[in-house]
Design a protein around this motif. Structure first.
Motif, short mmCIF file in Angstrom:
data_model
loop_
_atom_site.label_atom_id
_atom_site.label_comp_id
_atom_site.label_asym_id
_atom_site.label_seq_id
_atom_site.Cartn_x
_atom_site.Cartn_y
_atom_site.Cartn_z
N CYS A 18 -1.52 -14.26 -1.93
CA CYS A 18 -1.29 -12.89 -2.38
C CYS A 18 -2.37 -11.96 -1.86
O CYS A 18 -2.08 -10.83 -1.44
N ARG A 22 -1.78 -8.58 0.31
CA ARG A 22 -2.32 -7.28 -0.09
C ARG A 22 -3.15 -6.67 1.04
O ARG A 22 -3.10 -5.47 1.30
N GLN A 26 -2.72 -3.18 3.36
CA GLN A 26 -3.78 -2.25 3.74
C GLN A 26 -3.75 -1.97 5.23
O GLN A 26 -3.96 -0.84 5.68
N CYS A 108 5.45 -7.98 -0.57
CA CYS A 108 4.69 -9.16 -1.02
C CYS A 108 5.43 -9.97 -2.08
O CYS A 108 5.34 -11.20 -2.10
N CYS A 115 3.31 -12.83 -4.20
CA CYS A 115 2.66 -12.04 -5.23
C CYS A 115 3.64 -11.76 -6.37
O CYS A 115 4.86 -11.77 -6.16
N VAL A 119 3.13 -5.20 -6.68
CA VAL A 119 2.01 -5.06 -5.75
C VAL A 119 2.29 -3.86 -4.86
O VAL A 119 3.16 -3.89 -4.01
N THR A 123 -2.86 -1.87 -5.84
CA THR A 123 -3.35 -3.25 -5.95
C THR A 123 -3.73 -3.81 -4.59
O THR A 123 -3.62 -5.00 -4.35
N ARG A 124 -4.19 -2.94 -3.70
CA ARG A 124 -4.54 -3.40 -2.36
C ARG A 124 -6.05 -3.48 -2.15
O ARG A 124 -6.54 -3.32 -1.06
#
Length: 282
Positions: A18, A22, A26, A108, A115, A119, A123-124
């Protein structure tokens, strides 16, 4: 009747897979989002899909996923299995006019499946600072002369300035190229001292690890333009003559590759005022 209960564990936010996804999101923020913001909705659907897929396919080269071996392997595995689906969901969401904060939400949890739901852009967070893994000189306490000296820890801030056309010299000081070119570059810097939207920069690539995706392919002396508002499509001065360039050669390349109107106008004024004989010789 028999009741079957799934034994498959629900994905956890703090799992390494996960975390990888993430960080991949980004990377999309850095590469895909700027491209989508500049994309014309009047252009052909196939062109958009091609552009997005090109960005998705190279997303694991960014610093957040590149330097940790496990994360890098996971990232490439995700794209190997899901690249087409990820591309499709981004293109579909963009065409529906969804906000950038939510455009990647299904990736994700639903597509890659590593995840829990939810997400998104909130939540990155980075669990590790990738810059700490870069080999870098200390930034200079002050800049001296017309060429901006850049190190690994300041490289992204220099190059990614959207308001500037940034021309970067990746130097290897022990090379023949450097012996041929370094003084010529200083002359170019003096010539362009009044062009405020053009940044001429230099980095010692022999002792600074250039953060991905900018430096993963730089293995020798290179001259690269990172144009304003088009940072993820760098343009290389290919015919570099092993450094035996004249100031005119460099200025002509800049004239062809700058993106800011102010940069173009400044170079045009210089073209009418400088002594061509002087800049056409080394």
């Amino acid at each position: 009747a028999a009741v079957f209960v799934s034994t498959k564990k629900a994905p956890k936010m703090d799992s390494i897979k996960c975390l990888t996804c993430r960080r991949l999101l980004q990377n999309f923020d850095e590469s895909i989002e700027p491209m989508l913001k500049n994309h014309s909705k009047d252009s052909d659907y196939g062109i958009l899909e091609e552009k997005v897929q090109d960005k998705v396919s190279s997303s694991c080269l960014f610093s957040g996923t590149h330097y940790n071996t496990t994360i890098r392997k996971n990232c490439h595995k995700f794209l190997e299995n899901h690249e087409d689906d990820i591309t499709a969901v981004i293109v579909k969401a963009y065409n529906k006019g969804e906000a950038f904060q939510t455009i990647y939400d299904p990736i994700c949890a639903e597509i890659v499946g590593v995840c829990p739901p939810g997400v998104n852009s909130t939540t990155r967070e980075m669990a590790l600072d990738p810059e700490k893994q870069l080999r870098s000189e200390r930034p200079p306490s002050k800049q001296v002369g017309p060429i901006k000296y850049t190190v690994a820890s300041t490289f992204a801030d220099t190059v990614m300035d959207k308001e500037k056309d940034v021309f970067m010299y990746f130097a290897y000081p022990q090379s023949t190229f450097h012996a041929n070119f370094n003084k010529v570059y200083d002359k170019v810097g003096k010539t362009l001292s009044e062009c405020n939207t053009i940044v001429l920069a230099r980095t010692n690539a022999a002792i600074n690890d250039i953060p991905p995706p900018f430096g993963t392919h730089i293995k020798s002396s290179s001259l690269v333009m990172y144009s304003a508002d088009n940072k993820m499509n760098p343009q290389h001065l290919r015919d570099d003559k092993d450094g035996e360039l004249t100031p005119y050669d460099v200025l002509d390349f800049l004239y062809q590759t700058v993106n800011k109107r102010d940069s173009f106008d400044c170079l045009s004024r210089l073209g009418r005022s400088v002594d061509l004989e002087k800049i056409q010789s080394r």
